[in-house]
Design a protein around this motif. Structure first.
Motif, PDB file in Angstrom:
ATOM      1  N   LYS A 163      -4.094 -24.865   1.521  1.00  0.00           N
ATOM      2  CA  LYS A 163      -4.516 -25.947   2.408  1.00  0.00           C
ATOM      3  C   LYS A 163      -6.035 -26.071   2.392  1.00  0.00           C
ATOM      4  O   LYS A 163      -6.747 -25.088   2.190  1.00  0.00           O
ATOM      5  N   PRO A 164      -6.565 -27.272   2.624  1.00  0.00           N
ATOM      6  CA  PRO A 164      -8.001 -27.522   2.444  1.00  0.00           C
ATOM      7  C   PRO A 164      -8.852 -26.924   3.554  1.00  0.00           C
ATOM      8  O   PRO A 164      -8.353 -26.503   4.603  1.00  0.00           O
ATOM      9  N   HIS A 204      -9.121 -35.930   7.329  1.00  0.00           N
ATOM     10  CA  HIS A 204      -8.254 -36.536   6.314  1.00  0.00           C
ATOM     11  C   HIS A 204      -7.525 -35.464   5.516  1.00  0.00           C
ATOM     12  O   HIS A 204      -6.365 -35.654   5.100  1.00  0.00           O
ATOM     13  N   GLY A 205      -8.189 -34.316   5.303  1.00  0.00           N
ATOM     14  CA  GLY A 205      -7.556 -33.264   4.516  1.00  0.00           C
ATOM     15  C   GLY A 205      -6.637 -32.358   5.316  1.00  0.00           C
ATOM     16  O   GLY A 205      -5.638 -31.859   4.791  1.00  0.00           O
ATOM     17  N   ARG A 206      -6.953 -32.139   6.625  1.00  0.00           N
ATOM     18  CA  ARG A 206      -6.198 -31.158   7.402  1.00  0.00           C
ATOM     19  C   ARG A 206      -5.062 -31.741   8.239  1.00  0.00           C
ATOM     20  O   ARG A 206      -4.053 -31.073   8.455  1.00  0.00           O
ATOM     21  N   PHE A 251     -13.167 -31.560   1.797  1.00  0.00           N
ATOM     22  CA  PHE A 251     -11.796 -31.096   1.902  1.00  0.00           C
ATOM     23  C   PHE A 251     -11.231 -30.653   0.570  1.00  0.00           C
ATOM     24  O   PHE A 251     -10.089 -30.244   0.482  1.00  0.00           O
ATOM     25  N   ALA A 252     -12.042 -30.725  -0.525  1.00  0.00           N
ATOM     26  CA  ALA A 252     -11.553 -30.278  -1.830  1.00  0.00           C
ATOM     27  C   ALA A 252     -11.770 -28.783  -1.950  1.00  0.00           C
ATOM     28  O   ALA A 252     -12.821 -28.280  -1.599  1.00  0.00           O
ATOM     29  N   ARG A 253     -10.795 -28.081  -2.451  1.00  0.00           N
ATOM     30  CA  ARG A 253     -10.890 -26.633  -2.602  1.00  0.00           C
ATOM     31  C   ARG A 253     -11.081 -26.286  -4.063  1.00  0.00           C
ATOM     32  O   ARG A 253     -10.455 -26.847  -4.953  1.00  0.00           O
ATOM     33  N   SER A 294     -13.716 -36.561   6.473  1.00  0.00           N
ATOM     34  CA  SER A 294     -13.074 -35.979   5.290  1.00  0.00           C
ATOM     35  C   SER A 294     -12.238 -34.760   5.663  1.00  0.00           C
ATOM     36  O   SER A 294     -11.139 -34.559   5.140  1.00  0.00           O
ATOM     37  N   ASP A 295     -12.775 -33.929   6.591  1.00  0.00           N
ATOM     38  CA  ASP A 295     -12.023 -32.752   7.026  1.00  0.00           C
ATOM     39  C   ASP A 295     -10.718 -33.153   7.711  1.00  0.00           C
ATOM     40  O   ASP A 295      -9.661 -32.565   7.457  1.00  0.00           O
TER      41      ASP A 295
END
Length: 662
Positions: free
Chosen positions: A406-407, A31-33, A611-613, A28-29
């Motif tokens: 950014k996430p 995928h987000g970064r 990864f959601a903020r 997930s990290d």
């Protein structure tokens, strides 16, 4: 100790959370970064690179370098003394610079600053004492501790256990910050006063004019000279730190003086130490660094004559060669400090033959398989320390008030940290992790901040934009690494300046810590308490008990860190703070009381995608970020005199009329 370990393990396992699949957090990290990786290098503002953003990066780089290099110098000197010369400033600079570069290139959140921290220095010093008692070569054993700990880091990241960082609240952070400040102050006071009040090496019956009397006078004069320099360095640091409250100069100049208070004071008092009488009094009581920085082939020289490849194989000849060199360096350092190893005053004793350290059959020259097994408990302690220290540092650098776009990437970051710890073990240098307060200050240095007046006095900080880039972290880490070229210059710094910086770091660390404010609140009369103090709205009896609980934890952690042999377990007591806050405190305090005393709830639920903020709450009647196409600016209520000033003063043309821009 076993029951304590079991209690901690059960407390962590009892935390209610949904167990994610193996590796889900890392996926997930990434995928987000990953979609933002290119923009971390080529963009400074929105979809473009601007001159203003580049200037911000340059100033943040300089600020982060200064805020990183001074603690590195202080910790390098501390490690050199506590490990008898086996680790020192070259190893600390290499660890801080190299791990920072790796982090800037491969870390998920590049705003987090990496370096060797004071808790790591304490942990390494305790490992050195344990190595002496176990009669095991120190650096190979420390290498195995780092290798095993690095593997544990990766396992925790893959299992998704890093999600527990979102359960960390101000209760734990205040205790940990208070502990760091107290340790800084304690070590500085001991270093300054112990040579004065101790009778070591002092012979009251020595005849006047004899060589013994001359040595006594030199030691006493150096001790008192360093004490005066330390007091002057600390006083000037604190005065410059409060420069924003002055009525002199422009706001921009006052901010710069406050930001660079420590280096300015260090330069001034190092220069003063070379005045004729001061130089004679101080003598050679200055920062101890290798006389030669590079060898004939151009390679950086460690603190003693050894290879940068840490020998980790049991029974290897390389282990014996490195251990013999380490012992020779230790004897040289002990002789410089006036300790006679032949009299049994130190665990490293020379045998009756006088050359026992060169004997390959000596216990200290052998690395046995059971030595590797004995490295597992310290590796667990190091993992527990980094689990709390690094993740809290990363969390502070990504607080919602900064309005980052950014996430996050907590799981991926912790796995990268594990690989860095493993590499440190292979090289034989102390491991590094996220720095507090350098990490949040780095984010602050990259931010555009406006100060708006608030009701009741003071100001509130509005973070309108942060340049989320990898350049500032990469450049400041490279600058720290290149500081090895300046080791001869650093050798001119007197010990008193370093101790004065220690005092400053400790006292400045109390600023913004509610535990420090509530501690003084306990000593004040009721009529003297200011409105809106920490914990206002809660009965004072509850404030007192809550503060005493926190101070009790500080004393326990500090006392455990200073006890011989068991000090290596102090990270476990820090790890206990999270379940204690979640399950014990609610039994004695109502939710309303805890909300006032500990107003830092988890950043996001454990079952939310990593990864959601979290978005800042949207005031009623206003459009949210989804409707407006931009995020709400982060707001932080503060008093301009109680918080570190914003770095790189910048005026914002978009600020409301009448606001002071910083």
């Amino acid at each position: 100790a076993p029951s304590f370990l079991c209690t901690c393990a059960l407390a962590l396992l009892a935390m209610p959370c949904r167990s994610p699949s193996v590796g889900r957090g890392i996926r997930s990290d990434l995928h987000g970064r990953l979609p933002h990786y290119l923009s971390d290098w080529v963009r400074t503002e929105g979809a473009r690179c601007t001159v203003g953003g580049t200037s911000t990066i340059a100033s943040a780089t300089l600020f982060s370098y200064i805020s990183s290099i001074l603690p590195a110098v202080v910790i390098g000197d501390l490690l050199f003394a506590s490990t008898d010369g086996q680790l020192g400033l070259p190893e600390v600079l290499l660890s801080t610079g190299a791990t920072g570069i790796i982090w800037a290139l491969f870390g998920g959140q590049p705003l987090c600053i990496i370096g060797v921290t004071l808790p790591v220095a304490i942990f390494t010093s305790v490992c050195y004492i344990l190595a002496q008692e176990l009669r095991v070569p120190f650096l190979p054993w420390l290498g195995w501790i780092c290798v095993l700990s690095g593997i544990m880091h990766v396992m925790l990241a893959v299992s998704g256990a890093v999600r527990f960082v979102h359960q960390t609240t101000a209760f734990s952070c205040e205790i940990f910050g208070f502990f760091i400040s107290v340790t800084y102050i304690y070590d500085a006071v001991v270093a300054l006063l112990s040579p004065i009040i101790s009778n070591h090496h002092l012979d009251p019956w020595a005849p006047l004019g004899s060589s013994t009397q001359y040595v006594i006078l030199r030691e006493r004069s150096a001790s008192f000279a360093n004490l005066c320099i330390a007091i002057g360095t600390y006083t000037l640091c604190m005065a410059l730190h409060r420069a924003p409250r002055w009525g002199l100069f422009t706001p921009q100049v006052r901010v710069l003086l406050a930001d660079y208070a420590a280096p300015i004071s260090l330069i001034i008092f190092t220069s003063l130490s070379y005045l004729p009488y001061a130089e004679a009094a101080i003598g050679d009581s200055r920062l101890d660094v290798p006389q030669h920085v590079f060898d004939a082939s151009g390679m950086l020289i460690p603190s003693f004559n050894r290879s940068w490849v840490n020998p980790l194989l049991p029974g290897s000849d390389d282990v014996q060669i490195a251990a013999a060199a380490a012992i020779a360096a230790t004897l040289e350092v002990l002789d410089r400090y006036g300790v006679n190893a032949t009299e049994g005053s130190h665990p490293f004793q020379v045998t009756s033959m006088g050359n026992g350290w060169a004997n390959p059959s000596s216990d200290f020259l052998q690395l046995l398989p059971w030595h590797i097994a004995s490295a597992i408990p310290p590796a667990i302690m190091l993992t527990a320390l980094f689990f709390f220290d690094h993740n809290v540092s990363s969390k502070l650098a990504q607080e919602p008030k900064f309005n980052l776009k950014k996430p996050t990437a907590y799981h991926w970051d912790f796995s990268v940290l594990g690989l860095e710890v493993l590499l440190c073990g292979l090289v034989g240098i102390p491991p590094g992790n996220g720095l507090i307060p350098q990490a949040p200050l780095h984010t602050r240095a990259l931010a555009t901040i406006t100060l708006e007046p608030r009701e009741g006095g003071g100001h509130r900080e509005v973070f309108t934009q942060v340049v989320e880039t990898r350049w500032s972290n990469l450049l400041q880490s490279a600058a720290v690494l290149c500081t090895v070229f300046a080791l001869p210059v650093l050798a001119t710094i007197p010990q008193g300046c370093l101790d004065g910086v220690f005092l400053f770091l400790g006292m400045a660390g109390f600023a913004g810590n509610d535990l420090w404010e509530r501690f003084w609140l306990l000593l004040q009369k009721k009529e003297m308490r200011r409105p809106g103090h920490a914990g206002a709205g809660v009965r004072f009896r509850k404030i007192r008990s809550y503060t005493l609980i926190q101070l009790g934890f500080v004393l326990c952690v500090f006392g455990l860190a200073k006890l011989p042999y068991v000090a290596v377990t102090f990270p476990l007591l820090i790890a206990v703070l999270i379940p204690f806050r979640l399950y014990v405190l609610p039994k004695f305090y109502t939710p309303e009381e805890l909300n006032n005393l500990d107003p830092d709830p988890p950043e996001m639920p454990p079952d939310e995608p990593p990864f959601a903020r979290t978005q800042p709450p949207t005031p009623k009647g206003e459009q949210g970020p989804a409707a407006t196409g931009s995020r709400t600016a982060g707001v932080c209520d503060s008093d301009s005199g109680d918080y570190p000033p914003a770095h790189d003063a910048r005026a914002s043309s978009k600020g409301p009329a009448g606001t002071e821009s910083v």
